[in-house]
Design a protein around this motif. Structure first.
Motif, PDB file in Angstrom:
ATOM      1  N   SER A 280       0.766  -0.515  -0.386  1.00  0.00           N
ATOM      2  CA  SER A 280       0.169  -0.326  -0.394  1.00  0.00           C
ATOM      3  C   SER A 280       0.509   1.111   0.425  1.00  0.00           C
ATOM      4  CB  SER A 280      -0.532  -0.390   1.397  1.00  0.00           C
ATOM      5  OG  SER A 280      -0.112   0.074   2.192  1.00  0.00           O
ATOM      6  N   GLY A 281       0.625   2.426   0.072  1.00  0.00           N
ATOM      7  CA  GLY A 281       1.184   3.188  -0.064  1.00  0.00           C
ATOM      8  C   GLY A 281       1.918   3.643   1.518  1.00  0.00           C
ATOM      9  N   GLY A 282       1.135   4.000   2.161  1.00  0.00           N
ATOM     10  CA  GLY A 282       2.016   3.773   3.222  1.00  0.00           C
ATOM     11  C   GLY A 282       2.743   2.767   4.415  1.00  0.00           C
ATOM     12  N   GLN A 283       2.641   1.422   3.450  1.00  0.00           N
ATOM     13  CA  GLN A 283       3.709   0.836   3.159  1.00  0.00           C
ATOM     14  C   GLN A 283       4.626   1.021   2.591  1.00  0.00           C
ATOM     15  OE1 GLN A 283       1.539  -2.666   2.561  1.00  0.00           O
ATOM     16  NE2 GLN A 283       1.363  -2.975   4.627  1.00  0.00           N
ATOM     17  N   ARG A 284       4.569   1.721   1.153  1.00  0.00           N
ATOM     18  CA  ARG A 284       5.432   1.915   0.455  1.00  0.00           C
ATOM     19  C   ARG A 284       6.354   2.490   0.980  1.00  0.00           C
ATOM     20  NH1 ARG A 284       2.332   0.554  -4.152  1.00  0.00           N
ATOM     21  NH2 ARG A 284       1.349   2.643  -4.280  1.00  0.00           N
ATOM     22  N   GLN A 285       5.384   4.138   1.604  1.00  0.00           N
ATOM     23  CA  GLN A 285       5.900   5.062   2.320  1.00  0.00           C
ATOM     24  C   GLN A 285       7.267   4.709   3.914  1.00  0.00           C
ATOM     25  OE1 GLN A 285       8.293   7.960   1.332  1.00  0.00           O
ATOM     26  NE2 GLN A 285       6.891   9.822   1.671  1.00  0.00           N
ATOM     27  N   ARG A 286       7.153   3.472   4.265  1.00  0.00           N
ATOM     28  CA  ARG A 286       8.349   2.491   5.284  1.00  0.00           C
ATOM     29  C   ARG A 286       8.639   2.105   4.690  1.00  0.00           C
ATOM     30  NH1 ARG A 286       5.089   1.400  10.040  1.00  0.00           N
ATOM     31  NH2 ARG A 286       2.790   2.686   9.980  1.00  0.00           N
ATOM     32  N   VAL A 287       9.183   2.154   3.160  1.00  0.00           N
ATOM     33  CA  VAL A 287      10.133   0.935   2.596  1.00  0.00           C
ATOM     34  C   VAL A 287      11.107   1.780   2.923  1.00  0.00           C
ATOM     35  CG1 VAL A 287      10.782  -0.046   0.550  1.00  0.00           C
ATOM     36  CG2 VAL A 287       8.967  -1.291   2.134  1.00  0.00           C
ATOM     37  N   ALA A 288      10.405   3.503   1.886  1.00  0.00           N
ATOM     38  CA  ALA A 288      11.352   4.718   1.878  1.00  0.00           C
ATOM     39  C   ALA A 288      12.067   5.243   2.933  1.00  0.00           C
ATOM     40  CB  ALA A 288      10.875   5.488   0.764  1.00  0.00           C
ATOM     41  N   ILE A 289      11.799   4.862   4.238  1.00  0.00           N
ATOM     42  CA  ILE A 289      12.478   5.359   5.115  1.00  0.00           C
ATOM     43  C   ILE A 289      12.771   4.179   5.445  1.00  0.00           C
ATOM     44  CG2 ILE A 289      11.765   6.004   7.981  1.00  0.00           C
ATOM     45  CD1 ILE A 289       8.685   6.588   6.744  1.00  0.00           C
TER      46      ILE A 289
END
Ligand code: ADP
Ligand code: MG
Length: 257
Positions: A149-158
């Motif tokens: 999901s978008g939120g999980q992808r942002q976690r990966v980017a972090i």
């Protein structure tokens, strides 16, 4: 009083020439102390991303200088620049800007580790650790961005930004593209990571209500200039500059302190 990690002196960035020239940054000066979060607030087009790019040495400023950990880094090149780059990272608004859809999550997170000289086994270990740090299961490593999901992808980017243990991370509107319910989770994650690692943040947003919760100090940018600086509390409750007062008035009442 803790040490200054980043000092920006009179940074000016002009684009174009003659009558088409745009002054995106006009003599911007600021200090960020090690371990703190400086919130940088301003409306779209005020120069926030331009400042981020200049601070991270992604674009050479027209004039002014950047000191990092007591050293002038403005003119660094070659090996010295590559060494400096390991100490700083950037998280974009859109995680797709740092995650290649063709790469596994492991490969994306490992990329800065390769640059930092980690060997294969250490990279593996660090990727798994980084995923855990951002609250994702270790089997995420073998999957691809579109599976999240978008939120999980942002976690990966972090996770990717934090993997090589940078001292300074610029977060450029990191939650602006996320659903409100997910935004709070990502903000909490960022706060926890800072507590665990002591990392210093420059947190950029157009939304005062977002920074006020996690920034130790807030700077307000308008038209390429810093017009106000103070604690979140000061800026929210007693704004001095008319521009900041306007920003506050445009916020939903719910968020005002
Ligand atoms: P913000 O991130 O606050 O929305 P930006 O830093 O992206 O603002 O942009 C600030 C100003 O600089 C805008 O007027 C924008 O059009 C201009 N600008 C930014 N990057 C460039 C560029 N590469 N070339 C020309 N103008 C630019
Ligand atoms: Mg921007």
């Amino acid at each position: 009083m803790s040490e200054i990690l980043l000092r920006v002196n009179g940074l000016t960035q002009r684009f174009g020439h003659g009558e088409h020239a745009v002054t995106a940054l006009d003599h911007v000066s600021l200090d960020i102390r090690r371990g703190e979060t400086l919130g940088l607030v301003g409306e779209s087009g005020s120069g926030k991303s331009t400042l981020a790019r200049a601070i991270l040495l992604l674009r050479r400023p027209t004039s002014g200088s950047i000191e990092f950990d007591g050293t002038d880094v403005t003119g660094l090149r070659g090996r010295a620049l590559r060494q400096h780059r390991r100490r700083v990272q950037l998280v974009f608004q859109d995680p797709n800007d740092s995650l290649d859809p063709r790469f596994t999550i492991e490969r994306s997170i490992a990329e800065p580790l390769v640059a930092a000289g980690y060997g294969r086994a250490d990279r593996r270990r660090r990727v798994i650790e980084s995923l855990e740090q951002v609250g994702l299961p270790s089997d995420a490593a073998v999957r691809y961005p579109h599976e999240f999901s978008g939120g999980q992808r942002q976690r990966v980017a972090i996770a990717r930004a934090m993997a090589a243990k940078p001292e300074f991370v610029v977060l450029d509107e990191p939650t602006s593209a996320l659903d409100v319910s997910v935004q709070a989770q990502v903000l909490n994650l960022l706060v926890r990571l800072q507590e665990e690692t002591g990392v210093t943040y420059l947190f950029i947003t157009h939304n005062l209500s977002v920074v006020h919760h996690l920034a130790h100090r807030v700077a307000v940018m308008h038209d390429g200039r810093l017009v106000e600086e103070g604690t979140g509390e000061q800026v929210m409750t007693a704004p001095e500059h008319p521009y900041t007062q306007g920003l506050l008035e445009s916020m939903p009442v719910l968020y005002r302190t």
